[in-house]
Design an enzyme around this catalytic site. Structure first.
Site, short mmCIF file in Angstrom:
data_model
loop_
_atom_site.label_atom_id
_atom_site.label_comp_id
_atom_site.label_asym_id
_atom_site.label_seq_id
_atom_site.Cartn_x
_atom_site.Cartn_y
_atom_site.Cartn_z
CB CYS A 164 0.06 -0.04 9.35
SG CYS A 164 -0.28 1.63 9.03
N1 NAP Z 1 2.62 3.60 4.59
C1 NAP Z 1 2.10 2.65 5.45
O1 NAP Z 1 2.76 2.21 6.42
C2 NAP Z 1 0.97 1.73 4.86
C3 NAP Z 1 0.61 0.60 5.75
C4 NAP Z 1 -0.63 -0.14 5.46
C5 NAP Z 1 -1.21 0.07 4.38
N2 NAP Z 1 -0.92 1.15 3.68
C6 NAP Z 1 -1.51 1.34 2.31
O2 NAP Z 1 -0.77 1.11 1.30
C7 NAP Z 1 -1.22 1.75 0.15
C8 NAP Z 1 0.10 2.74 -0.36
O3 NAP Z 1 0.57 3.79 0.61
P1 NAP Z 1 1.84 4.25 0.66
O4 NAP Z 1 2.14 4.65 2.14
O5 NAP Z 1 2.73 3.31 -0.01
O6 NAP Z 1 1.54 5.64 -0.14
P2 NAP Z 1 2.57 6.54 -0.98
O7 NAP Z 1 3.57 6.48 -0.60
O8 NAP Z 1 1.75 7.85 -1.09
O9 NAP Z 1 2.39 5.73 -2.41
C9 NAP Z 1 1.21 5.77 -3.26
C10 NAP Z 1 1.55 5.14 -4.72
O10 NAP Z 1 0.31 4.97 -5.33
C11 NAP Z 1 0.60 5.85 -6.78
N3 NAP Z 1 -0.70 6.62 -6.99
C12 NAP Z 1 -1.06 7.99 -6.43
N4 NAP Z 1 -2.24 8.30 -6.98
C13 NAP Z 1 -2.65 7.34 -7.67
C14 NAP Z 1 -3.78 7.05 -8.50
N5 NAP Z 1 -4.96 8.06 -8.66
N6 NAP Z 1 -3.77 5.98 -9.20
C15 NAP Z 1 -2.98 5.14 -9.27
N7 NAP Z 1 -1.75 5.14 -8.30
C16 NAP Z 1 -1.66 6.34 -7.76
C17 NAP Z 1 1.61 6.58 -6.41
O11 NAP Z 1 2.19 7.11 -7.60
P3 NAP Z 1 3.33 8.14 -7.82
O12 NAP Z 1 4.11 8.23 -6.80
O13 NAP Z 1 4.07 7.90 -8.98
O14 NAP Z 1 2.20 9.36 -7.99
C18 NAP Z 1 2.41 5.72 -5.57
O15 NAP Z 1 3.27 4.74 -6.18
C19 NAP Z 1 -2.40 2.86 0.82
O16 NAP Z 1 -3.71 2.26 0.33
C20 NAP Z 1 -2.05 2.82 2.35
O17 NAP Z 1 -3.18 2.73 2.91
C21 NAP Z 1 0.40 1.75 3.76
#
Ligand code: NAP
Length: 361
Positions: A164
């Site tokens: 992002c």
């Molecule tokens: N947030 C942003 O603005 C943003 C922007 C660009 C890219 N991203 C990328 O998108 C991805 C997700 O980010 P997020 O912000 O959505 O994170 P998040 O809110 O922490 O969500 C993480 C997700 O992954 C699951 N998870 C956690 N540990 C895991 C494991 N070991 N194996 C498989 N699944 C697992 C979680 O499941 P549970 O909740 O059921 O544990 C949850 O569904 C990351 O790689 C991040 O860098 C995020």
């Protein structure tokens, strides 16, 4: 034509935003959602705002669960995607929102992330100008076109969605690099970043009582993992010897990024030529907009939209161009870019299902 879709990591912020946008997409039908610690829960338990999918049950994130869909979106912590997708059939369109497949240089992956390297996928930024591509001109000072990246996306089954912060900085600086009106070797970006960029898991510094009323820099001193990806993008846009000082600042807002980037003006370049570079780059883009002279974006105006807003000024005394770019980290910064790129890969209208208007105030 309707395509079946699985969203992995659906309980997180990026996964939730994918679902919110997919609910309005005419051709993509979500049939499967997966999670980790929340597996077994109904989606309503973790995303009460997503009524469309309230009764879907979160399954475990395994390749056997994800296979059998036309499109799989992954919104998992970095390092969790590679092994899963290695087992998915080649004809499934896989769109990864994490970092696992963004970096083309295995050495950079090792330095900045570490662990097994699963290779680079087609980069999910349709607007990225690619210098030296067949559609780009090689005339010094002329503008590379973004056609090559769209063509790559139209021909792929594997997409790596940008980071992002990376998107905010790349949208700010790439047009000037591609047009040769700013120097690439002395870039400075300072970003105000909302807390959802850090994901949904509990962290002490993200408690309301810690973040409300306070701003704090993090990843200071060139150590943030988005640095190599920004360099990769701006090099692709034509930058030589790209060097950037990058400092994100956590601010008390739930979503949004406001990036202020500055670059040295190439000597002899006029302010009109600078503005013309960004104007030409974004004139025909559905989701990237250059604001009029003297107008600068607010992050809040991009909330909920797959839109990046850019404001531009030339600081004559400092000999620098100042670019302010704003986007919603969860939409144009993740889920929106993922769907935009998937649309291209499926041969659909690139804009399908994607809002251009923000939510304000
Ligand atoms: N947030 C942003 O603005 C943003 C922007 C660009 C890219 N991203 C990328 O998108 C991805 C997700 O980010 P997020 O912000 O959505 O994170 P998040 O809110 O922490 O969500 C993480 C997700 O992954 C699951 N998870 C956690 N540990 C895991 C494991 N070991 N194996 C498989 N699944 C697992 C979680 O499941 P549970 O909740 O059921 O544990 C949850 O569904 C990351 O790689 C991040 O860098 C995020």
């Amino acid at each position: 034509m309707s395509y079946s879709v699985a969203v992995a990591g659906a309980s997180g912020y990026a996964g939730g935003e994918l679902l919110r946008l997919l609910a309005a997409h005419p051709d993509l039908e979500v049939t499967t959602v997966t999670a980790h610690s929340n597996a077994g829960e109904k989606l309503a338990a973790v995303h009460p705002h997503l009524l469309t999918y309230a009764d879907l049950v979160l399954q475990r994130t395994e390749s056997a669960v994800l296979a059998g869909h036309d499109v799989v979106f992954l919104a998992l912590p970095h390092g969790a995607s590679g092994a899963i997708t290695a087992q998915l059939p080649d004809d499934v369109l896989v769109v990864d929102c994490g970092a696992d497949h963004r970096l083309r240089d295995p050495g950079a992956w090792e330095t900045w992330y570490g662990g097994e390297y699963f290779g680079a996928w087609t980069y999910g930024m349709p607007e990225l100008p690619i210098a030296g591509s067949d559609t780009a001109t090689t005339t010094p000072g002329a503008i590379a076109t973004a056609g090559a990246q769209r063509a790559s996306l139209a021909a792929t089954k594997r997409i790596a969605v940008p980071g992002c912060n990376v998107s905010a900085v790349t949208f700010g600086l790439a047009p000037g690099i591609a047009a040769g009106v700013i120097e690439a070797d002395d870039l400075v970006s300072v970003l105000s970043v909302g807390t959802s960029g850090a994901g949904k898991s509990l962290k002490l510094n993200l408690l309301a009582s810690e973040i409300a009323g306070s701003a704090s820099a993090y990843g200071v001193g060139g150590v943030h993992r988005h640095v190599p990806e920004i360099i990769q993008n701006l090099t692709a846009a034509g930058g030589s010897g790209v060097s950037i000082s990058f400092t994100p600042v956590l601010v008390p807002m739930s979503r949004g990024i406001l990036a202020t980037s500055t670059a040295k003006l190439v000597p002899g370049t006029t302010a009109a030529e600078v503005r013309a570079a960004w104007q030409a780059a974004y004139a025909d883009e559905p989701f990237a907009h250059l604001l009029p002279e003297g107008v600068f974006p607010r992050s809040g105006d991009t909330t909920g939209a797959n839109t990046v807003l850019v404001g531009l000024a030339v600081d004559e005394r400092a000999g620098r161009v100042v670019v302010v770019s704003a986007l919603d980290n969860l939409v144009k910064g993740t889920a929106g870019a993922a769907i935009q790129s998937a649309n291209l890969a499926l041969g659909l209208d690139e804009t399908l299902g994607l809002p251009v208007n923000g939510v304000a105030p």
